[in-house]
Design an enzyme around this catalytic site. Structure first.
Site, PDB file in Angstrom:
ATOM      1  N   SER A 100       0.809  -1.207   0.000  1.00 58.95           N
ATOM      2  CA  SER A 100       0.000   0.000   0.000  1.00 58.95           C
ATOM      3  C   SER A 100       0.844   1.260   0.000  1.00 58.95           C
ATOM      4  O   SER A 100       2.004   1.259   0.394  1.00 58.95           O
ATOM      5  CB  SER A 100      -0.887  -0.057   1.247  1.00 58.95           C
ATOM      6  OG  SER A 100      -1.256   1.210   1.668  1.00 58.95           O
ATOM      7  N   GLY A 101       0.219   2.365  -0.430  1.00 60.55           N
ATOM      8  CA  GLY A 101       0.853   3.678  -0.378  1.00 60.55           C
ATOM      9  C   GLY A 101       0.599   4.384   0.936  1.00 60.55           C
ATOM     10  O   GLY A 101       1.008   5.529   1.117  1.00 60.55           O
ATOM     11  N   ASP A 102      -0.125   3.743   1.848  1.00 56.85           N
ATOM     12  CA  ASP A 102      -0.375   4.343   3.159  1.00 56.85           C
ATOM     13  C   ASP A 102      -0.394   3.194   4.173  1.00 56.85           C
ATOM     14  O   ASP A 102       0.061   2.094   3.866  1.00 56.85           O
ATOM     15  CB  ASP A 102      -1.678   5.163   3.115  1.00 56.85           C
ATOM     16  CG  ASP A 102      -1.657   6.326   4.098  1.00 56.85           C
ATOM     17  OD1 ASP A 102      -1.179   6.130   5.229  1.00 56.85           O
ATOM     18  OD2 ASP A 102      -2.110   7.432   3.740  1.00 56.85           O
ATOM     19  N   ASP A 103      -0.930   3.430   5.374  1.00 58.04           N
ATOM     20  CA  ASP A 103      -0.869   2.400   6.408  1.00 58.04           C
ATOM     21  C   ASP A 103      -1.547   1.099   5.939  1.00 58.04           C
ATOM     22  O   ASP A 103      -2.619   1.133   5.350  1.00 58.04           O
ATOM     23  CB  ASP A 103      -1.563   2.892   7.677  1.00 58.04           C
ATOM     24  CG  ASP A 103      -0.937   4.184   8.200  1.00 58.04           C
ATOM     25  OD1 ASP A 103       0.298   4.319   8.131  1.00 58.04           O
ATOM     26  OD2 ASP A 103      -1.690   5.059   8.659  1.00 58.04           O
ATOM     27  N   SER A 147       4.901  -1.252   2.937  1.00 54.71           N
ATOM     28  CA  SER A 147       4.467   0.140   2.824  1.00 54.71           C
ATOM     29  C   SER A 147       5.622   1.079   3.179  1.00 54.71           C
ATOM     30  O   SER A 147       5.760   1.520   4.308  1.00 54.71           O
ATOM     31  CB  SER A 147       3.274   0.393   3.754  1.00 54.71           C
ATOM     32  OG  SER A 147       2.873   1.727   3.618  1.00 54.71           O
TER      33      SER A 147
END
Ligand SMILES: *[C@@H]1O[C@H](CO)[C@@H](O)[C@H](O)[C@H]1NC(C)=O
Ligand SMILES: *[C@@H]1O[C@H](CO)[C@@H](O)[C@H](O)[C@H]1NC(C)=O
Ligand SMILES: *[C@@H]1O[C@H](CO)[C@@H](O)[C@H](O)[C@H]1NC(C)=O
Ligand SMILES: *[C@@H]1O[C@H](CO)[C@@H](O)[C@H](O)[C@H]1NC(C)=O
Ligand SMILES: *[C@@H]1O[C@H](CO)[C@@H](O)[C@H](O)[C@H]1NC(C)=O
Ligand SMILES: *[C@@H]1O[C@H](CO)[C@@H](O)[C@H](O)[C@H]1NC(C)=O
Ligand SMILES: *[C@@H]1O[C@H](CO)[C@@H](O)[C@H](O)[C@H]1NC(C)=O
Ligand SMILES: *[C@@H]1O[C@H](CO)[C@@H](O)[C@H](O)[C@H]1NC(C)=O
Ligand SMILES: *[C@@H]1O[C@H](CO)[C@@H](O)[C@H](O)[C@H]1NC(C)=O
Ligand SMILES: *[C@@H]1O[C@H](CO)[C@@H](O)[C@H](O)[C@H]1NC(C)=O
Length: 460
Positions: free
Chosen positions: A244-247, A278
């Site tokens: 993912s690009g976030d949490d 991530s």
């Protein structure tokens, strides 16, 4: 076999056979199958990746919802590329994605209606006011299953990330799946991909099991959180793989004064055997929206690869609420910027009415059995001035450093706690207490649905 069970099984088998004749799709007669089964093609859907099937999905769900009181229904999505605008789910319902089935979200914003913001947020997360619909939504539902033979729900989010970054969106982006006020939710053996924003967002829900789910987004995509249990309780996340690009997982409970007012915590949450990648975010974040409180989160046997931090507390002045009784046991971490990271000045407020006296209570955060390698810094621990994060316990940690690791390995401000058997040597704020082993609850959380149904749907 008890005779009632036997008769029930025969009845299910008979009805499944009837469904087969009517629909061309059939449930194998194991326990847990829905009594009514239909294919999305029966409602006029075309799986060519071009034709927009919004009306077909809406019609299918509306029609199948009639069976909610009569054994429930399954909607089978066969192999193919099924383009559609957002649609809603219903109760006592299974969305079954066969192998090679891809449900593709329309990239035309006109296909995405506006909906009200969440009461615990007061506004959309990206922008004030209403927000774009989620791709798949459900409100006030019970007994919903999303599964299949690992088919894919693809948000085709690139257009949304681009427009968001170019500040061209007037409203908040939709989430890939959001369920509100719902219980007994089971999501397993399915892949979610390229959400416009957060992927799975169970909100005001209880008894949610997410098992064997794959979530994929480019590591530099905007806000593509994997799974965000929000003001929800009894949530189990197990055996998931998230890039993912976030949490990868972010436990939340509403935003500043709206979350304080709504006052619904996230609690009794189990996260185990997660694998997370991530590079710019956390494997598991607690917050930053935590104004309704977060308690009793148990994270066990989780792995992160090339991830910025492991289990991170994010909060700040104005949030109120609490983060407490957090238990982390067994972390395997490979390439990590901060093994332990707590933040007390996260910022990001819904408007100018946040209460500067709303101080979060962060306490009783226990970590044990951590192995990390290629680490830049062991601990960046920042509480809140005059509102320290307390009751931090860290035991049995080995963090092997990266070639270009920081000279200062622990930087602690406004935090208090104890450590035992931690390498490299912690800061004095986390006082050494030899032989201490930080707690992890022994009881099992009772999270329904208890078992994964063995049901499968197939074709003739
Ligand atoms: C889904 O249901 C909600 C009400 O719960 C409604 O506001 C929304 O318009 C529906 N969305 C679609 C795409 O039908
Ligand atoms: C869903 O349940 C909530 C909480 O009980 C209630 O406030 C809301 O009106 C319900 N929504 C619908 C669409 O029934
Ligand atoms: C999950 O999907 C895979 C891929 O199609 C399939 O082989 C497997 O049987 C499914 N597992 C379960 C538990 O349904
Ligand atoms: C499901 O598909 C994803 C993406 O293709 C893959 O990474 C994952 O291993 C598959 N899971 C199962 C259980 O087959
Ligand atoms: C909040 O305050 C700032 C600075 O005082 C102002 O520029 C901004 O317009 C205000 N925002 C809202 C939503 O009132
Ligand atoms: C310490 O943690 C490691 C995992 O990093 C584990 O294998 C080991 O058993 C733990 N030691 C004790 C004494 O619990
Ligand atoms: C170690 O971490 C650095 C970033 O700090 C990364 O560039 C490098 O590839 C990692 N090495 C290994 C062996 O994973
Ligand atoms: C977690 O650690 C804190 C700090 O040592 C300690 O006070 C607390 O008792 C521990 N939690 C439990 C449930 O043992
Ligand atoms: C340590 O953390 C404090 C508080 O965040 C920060 O002001 C300070 O610059 C940090 N020190 C170093 C050497 O990074
Ligand atoms: C949640 O699941 C547990 C365990 O199966 C069950 O005892 C409880 O009644 C369920 N709660 C709701 C609201 O469905």
């Amino acid at each position: 076999m008890a005779s009632e069970t036997f008769h029930a099984a025969v009845a299910v088998a008979t009805l499944c056979a009837a469904a087969m004749l009517a629909a061309g799709a059939v449930a194998s007669p194991e326990e847990g199958c829905r009594k009514h089964v239909a294919k999305v093609t029966e409602y006029g859907a075309v799986g060519d990746g071009k034709r927009l099937n919004t009306a077909a999905f809406a019609k299918a769900v509306a029609d199948l919802s009639k069976h909610a009181g009569d054994g429930g229904a399954a909607l089978v999505v066969p192999r193919g590329r099924w383009l559609t605008g957002p649609f809603n789910l219903t109760s006592h319902f299974t969305l079954f994605l066969d192998e090679g089935a891809e449900i593709l979200a329309s990239q035309d914003m006109d296909d995405w209606p506006l909906i009200a913001p969440l009461p615990s947020y007061g506004r959309g997360r990206d922008a004030p006011g209403p927000r774009y619909s989620n791709f798949i939504s459900g409100s006030n539902l019970t007994d919903v299953i999303i599964t299949g033979r690992n088919g894919t729900i693809d948000g085709q989010g690139q257009v949304w990330w681009d427009k968001y970054r170019a500040k061209e969106l007037k409203y908040t982006r939709g989430y890939l799946l959001e369920l509100l006020y719902s219980d007994n939710i089971l999501i397993y053996n399915v892949t979610f991909k390229d959400s416009p924003s957060w992927n799975l967002h169970p909100t005001y829900c209880t008894n949610v099991t997410i098992s064997g789910v794959t979530i994929l987004a480019p590591v530099h995509s905007a806000n593509t959180d994997g799974i965000d249990p929000d003001s929800s309780s009894h949530v189990k996340i197990e055996d998931c793989y998230i890039v993912s690009g976030d949490d990868c997982v972010a436990v939340k409970s509403g935003w500043d004064q709206y979350g304080i007012e709504f006052n619904m915590p996230s609690q009794h949450i189990l996260i185990r055997r997660l694998t997370c990648i991530s590079p710019t975010s956390a494997m598991i974040a607690l917050g930053s929206e935590m104004s309704g409180g977060i308690r009793d989160v148990r994270a066990e046997d989780n792995t992160a690869i090339d991830t910025e931090s492991a289990v991170r507390v994010k909060s700040g002045v104005g949030r109120g609420g609490f983060v407490k009784d957090i238990f982390v046991r067994g972390l395997s971490l490979h390439t990590m910027k901060w093994v332990f990271w707590m933040t007390g000045n996260y910022g990001q407020h819904p408007d100018n009415s946040s209460n500067p006296n709303a101080l979060p209570e962060v306490t009783n955060i226990n970590y044990s059995d951590v192995f990390a390698e290629n680490v830049t810094m062991a601990g960046r621990m920042e509480g809140i001035p005059n509102d320290p994060y307390t009751g931090i316990c860290i035991s049995n940690v080995t963090a092997n450093l990266a070639p270009h690791a920081k000279k200062l390995q622990w930087n602690c401000t406004d935090v208090k706690g104890v450590t035992s058997d931690v390498m490299p040597e912690p800061c004095p704020e986390l006082r050494g207490e030899e032989g201490k082993s930080c707690a992890f609850p022994e009881d099992e959380l009772a999270i329904g649905p208890a078992e994964l149904p063995k049901c499968s749907y197939y074709y003739y």
